[in-house]
Design an enzyme around this catalytic site. Structure first.
Site, PDB file in Angstrom:
ATOM      1  N   HIS A  89       9.514  -1.938   2.220  1.00 26.01           N
ATOM      2  CA  HIS A  89      10.229  -1.252   1.131  1.00 26.01           C
ATOM      3  C   HIS A  89       9.709  -1.787  -0.197  1.00 26.01           C
ATOM      4  O   HIS A  89       9.546  -2.995  -0.359  1.00 26.01           O
ATOM      5  CB  HIS A  89      11.731  -1.507   1.252  1.00 26.01           C
ATOM      6  CG  HIS A  89      12.558  -0.644   0.358  1.00 26.01           C
ATOM      7  ND1 HIS A  89      12.678  -0.863  -0.995  1.00 26.01           N
ATOM      8  CD2 HIS A  89      13.290   0.466   0.630  1.00 26.01           C
ATOM      9  CE1 HIS A  89      13.463   0.076  -1.521  1.00 26.01           C
ATOM     10  NE2 HIS A  89      13.851   0.893  -0.558  1.00 26.01           N
TER      11      HIS A  89
ATOM     12  N   CYS B 289      10.068   4.695  -1.149  1.00 26.43           N
ATOM     13  CA  CYS B 289      11.376   4.916  -1.763  1.00 26.43           C
ATOM     14  C   CYS B 289      11.193   5.507  -3.148  1.00 26.43           C
ATOM     15  O   CYS B 289      10.750   4.815  -4.073  1.00 26.43           O
ATOM     16  CB  CYS B 289      12.161   3.605  -1.823  1.00 26.43           C
ATOM     17  SG  CYS B 289      13.792   3.814  -2.553  1.00 26.43           S
TER      18      CYS B 289
ATOM     19  N   HIS C 233      12.548   7.249   1.716  1.00 26.39           N
ATOM     20  CA  HIS C 233      13.852   7.165   1.048  1.00 26.39           C
ATOM     21  C   HIS C 233      13.769   8.101  -0.144  1.00 26.39           C
ATOM     22  O   HIS C 233      12.864   7.950  -0.968  1.00 26.39           O
ATOM     23  CB  HIS C 233      14.108   5.753   0.508  1.00 26.39           C
ATOM     24  CG  HIS C 233      14.484   4.762   1.558  1.00 26.39           C
ATOM     25  ND1 HIS C 233      14.857   3.467   1.240  1.00 26.39           N
ATOM     26  CD2 HIS C 233      14.572   4.870   2.905  1.00 26.39           C
ATOM     27  CE1 HIS C 233      15.151   2.825   2.362  1.00 26.39           C
ATOM     28  NE2 HIS C 233      14.977   3.639   3.376  1.00 26.39           N
TER      29      HIS C 233
ATOM     30  N   ASP D 166      18.516   7.995  -0.286  1.00 25.69           N
ATOM     31  CA  ASP D 166      18.534   6.556  -0.577  1.00 25.69           C
ATOM     32  C   ASP D 166      19.959   6.160  -0.974  1.00 25.69           C
ATOM     33  O   ASP D 166      20.787   5.948  -0.107  1.00 25.69           O
ATOM     34  CB  ASP D 166      17.517   6.257  -1.673  1.00 25.69           C
ATOM     35  CG  ASP D 166      17.226   4.780  -1.798  1.00 25.69           C
ATOM     36  OD1 ASP D 166      16.808   4.177  -0.800  1.00 25.69           O
ATOM     37  OD2 ASP D 166      17.425   4.214  -2.884  1.00 25.69           O
ATOM     38  N   HIS D 167      20.257   6.095  -2.251  1.00 19.00           N
ATOM     39  CA  HIS D 167      21.634   5.807  -2.679  1.00 19.00           C
ATOM     40  C   HIS D 167      22.284   7.094  -3.168  1.00 19.00           C
ATOM     41  O   HIS D 167      21.609   8.102  -3.347  1.00 19.00           O
ATOM     42  CB  HIS D 167      21.660   4.798  -3.835  1.00 19.00           C
ATOM     43  CG  HIS D 167      20.937   3.532  -3.539  1.00 19.00           C
ATOM     44  ND1 HIS D 167      20.473   2.692  -4.508  1.00 19.00           N
ATOM     45  CD2 HIS D 167      20.578   2.957  -2.358  1.00 19.00           C
ATOM     46  CE1 HIS D 167      19.876   1.652  -3.958  1.00 19.00           C
ATOM     47  NE2 HIS D 167      19.921   1.788  -2.655  1.00 19.00           N
TER      48      HIS D 167
ATOM     49  N   TYR E 299      26.557   3.710  -1.434  1.00 19.62           N
ATOM     50  CA  TYR E 299      26.480   4.179  -0.038  1.00 19.62           C
ATOM     51  C   TYR E 299      27.696   4.975   0.415  1.00 19.62           C
ATOM     52  O   TYR E 299      28.175   4.805   1.529  1.00 19.62           O
ATOM     53  CB  TYR E 299      26.225   3.001   0.902  1.00 19.62           C
ATOM     54  CG  TYR E 299      24.832   2.455   0.764  1.00 19.62           C
ATOM     55  CD1 TYR E 299      23.759   3.106   1.365  1.00 19.62           C
ATOM     56  CD2 TYR E 299      24.573   1.319   0.004  1.00 19.62           C
ATOM     57  CE1 TYR E 299      22.466   2.625   1.226  1.00 19.62           C
ATOM     58  CE2 TYR E 299      23.283   0.828  -0.143  1.00 19.62           C
ATOM     59  CZ  TYR E 299      22.240   1.487   0.477  1.00 19.62           C
ATOM     60  OH  TYR E 299      20.969   1.015   0.335  1.00 19.62           O
TER      61      TYR E 299
HETATM   62  C1  CS2 Z   1      17.701  -0.525  -0.902  1.00 19.84           C
HETATM   63  C2  CS2 Z   1      17.328  -1.776  -0.172  1.00 19.84           C
HETATM   64  O1  CS2 Z   1      16.682   1.286   0.080  1.00 19.84           O
HETATM   65  C3  CS2 Z   1      17.734   0.782  -0.191  1.00 19.84           C
HETATM   66  O2  CS2 Z   1      18.804   1.368  -0.008  1.00 19.84           O
HETATM   67  O3  CS2 Z   1      18.803  -0.633  -1.697  1.00 19.84           O
HETATM   68  O4  CS2 Z   1      18.398  -2.636  -0.042  1.00 19.84           O
HETATM   69  C4  CS2 Z   1      16.558  -1.679   1.124  1.00 19.84           C
HETATM   70  O5  CS2 Z   1      17.413  -1.392   2.211  1.00 19.84           O
HETATM   71  C5  CS2 Z   1      15.785  -2.942   1.442  1.00 19.84           C
HETATM   72  O6  CS2 Z   1      15.040  -3.362   0.369  1.00 19.84           O
HETATM   73  C6  CS2 Z   1      14.873  -2.755   2.633  1.00 19.84           C
HETATM   74  O7  CS2 Z   1      14.494  -3.970   3.158  1.00 19.84           O
HETATM   75 MN    MN Z   2      15.239   2.619  -0.791  1.00 20.12          MN
END
Ligand code: CS2
Ligand code: MN
Length: 356
Positions: free
Chosen positions: A206, A244, A271, A316-317, A330
């Protein structure tokens, strides 16, 4: 593409597996054993229990996010040998339960960094926000002093009771350069990728979030050049990427659709998230809709369509909507809306595009 949804487990998430199952086109959960400390082996029985539970809800459990890397591996300490052996065993154990992709990151000390988890957007919803000034021109020592003297100043992850621990971790990186971190990543990958090949499990790193150095700590997975260098560390496709759009999209020079084309053979997990950038370096997370942020999500999905993407993808978020009480970033609602936006674009492209 295979749509999935991140899930933190029965005791850690306001979202239920049954909720995920009801999101159209969504077939799996990206999961993890969240109680495990970095560096320990995930046992076969615990893994199987989690996978069976997810499968019993009609969802696949083929993606794990994340198996975290022990800090000693990133620091290149002699103790890394034991932690790498444990990581290899976890890969074998996950493979035996049908896991196909492992998401991980190589960011020192911190994973993502934000200054406000509930910043209000114009429509009254809230979202994760990053204020550049609060982070950029301050050393960790100054920040710690500021929080100690003025506890209201606290930031997510910097709660007063964690300050000592944070300082100690940061101190360990005093002499570690970006080049050192690259060397340590290479060492780690050279050891684990042969196991991944043998057991058919893909690693997907990531990117840094935000994609630049913070508090003087080295960060090495932030740009197109970084991804090129990563791909060159071992020629194997099992050395792959979690692309991402939210993390990389915080930097105006990161062209996400171009990256999707360039690294198409290495992207095992996508993502997707939009982010609105401001000229002063601040950014806020927005809805997935292209018009709401700085990343053109239509072009992102189009790029995945053009490369014939068959890997895993997830929103992603998300923002916090409709009074939802959830883990920051989330919740169920906005991520579900994001899925419908992505699938709307994808399905339109599948049908040959919109014709007047
Ligand atoms: C991030 C990270 O992608 C996401 O949602 O907020 O926390 C991600 O899960 C980590 O960096 C992956 O190792
Ligand atoms: Mn991400």
């Amino acid at each position: 593409m295979k749509m999935i949804f991140r899930w933190y487990g029965e005791n850690n998430d306001s979202v239920l597996l049954n909720d995920i199952k009801q999101i159209p086109g969504t077939d799996g959960a990206a999961w993890a054993l969240h109680d495990k400390h970095p560096g320990v082996v995930w046992n076969q029985s615990e893994i199987q229990e989690a996978v069976d539970w997810i499968s019993s809800h009609g969802l696949n459990a083929e993606v794990v996010e994340s198996v975290n890397v022990h800090e000693d591996i990133k620091l290149g300490l002699p103790s890394r040998e034991e932690y790498i052996e444990n990581y290899k065993q976890t890969i074998r154990n996950l493979a035996s339960a049908g896991v196909k992709v492992i998401c991980y990151n190589f960011m020192p000390v911190f994973d993502w960094i934000r200054t406000d988890l509930h910043k209000k957007l114009e429509d009254g919803s809230t979202a994760l926000f990053y204020e550049n000034n609060k982070i950029q021109h301050i050393t960790p020592e100054e920040l710690i002093k500021k929080i100690t003297e003025n506890p209201e100043f606290t930031m997510p992850g910097w709660e007063p009771e964690r300050l000592e621990h944070i300082q100690a971790l940061i101190d360990q990186y005093n002499d570690i350069t970006e080049e050192d971190l690259w060397k340590h990543l290479q060492y780690f990958l050279e050891k684990i990728i042969p196991v991944c090949e043998e057991y058919d499990v893909r690693m997907a790193i990531h990117p840094d979030d935000p994609p630049w150095s913070v508090f003087g700590l080295p960060r090495i997975i932030s740009t197109r050049e970084d991804l090129q260098r990563l791909a060159g560390l071992t020629a194997s496709r099992y050395n792959g990427i979690t692309l991402c759009s939210g993390a990389l999209g915080a930097h105006p020079e990161n062209n996400i659709p171009a990256m999707i084309h360039e690294f198409k053979d290495r992207i095992h997990f996508a993502h997707v998230r939009n982010v609105r950038r401001y000229d002063n370096g601040d950014f806020i997370e927005t809805s997935h809709r292209a018009a709401d942020g700085s990343v053109d999500i239509v072009k992102v999905i189009q790029a995945y369509h053009e490369i014939g993407y068959e890997g895993y993808i997830r929103p992603d978020h998300g923002r916090h909507l409709w009074g939802e009480n959830c883990r920051p970033g989330y919740g169920l609602y906005d991520r579900a809306l994001g899925i419908m936006y992505m699938l709307g674009i994808w399905d339109t492209l599948e049908k040959g595009g919109y014709k007047q």
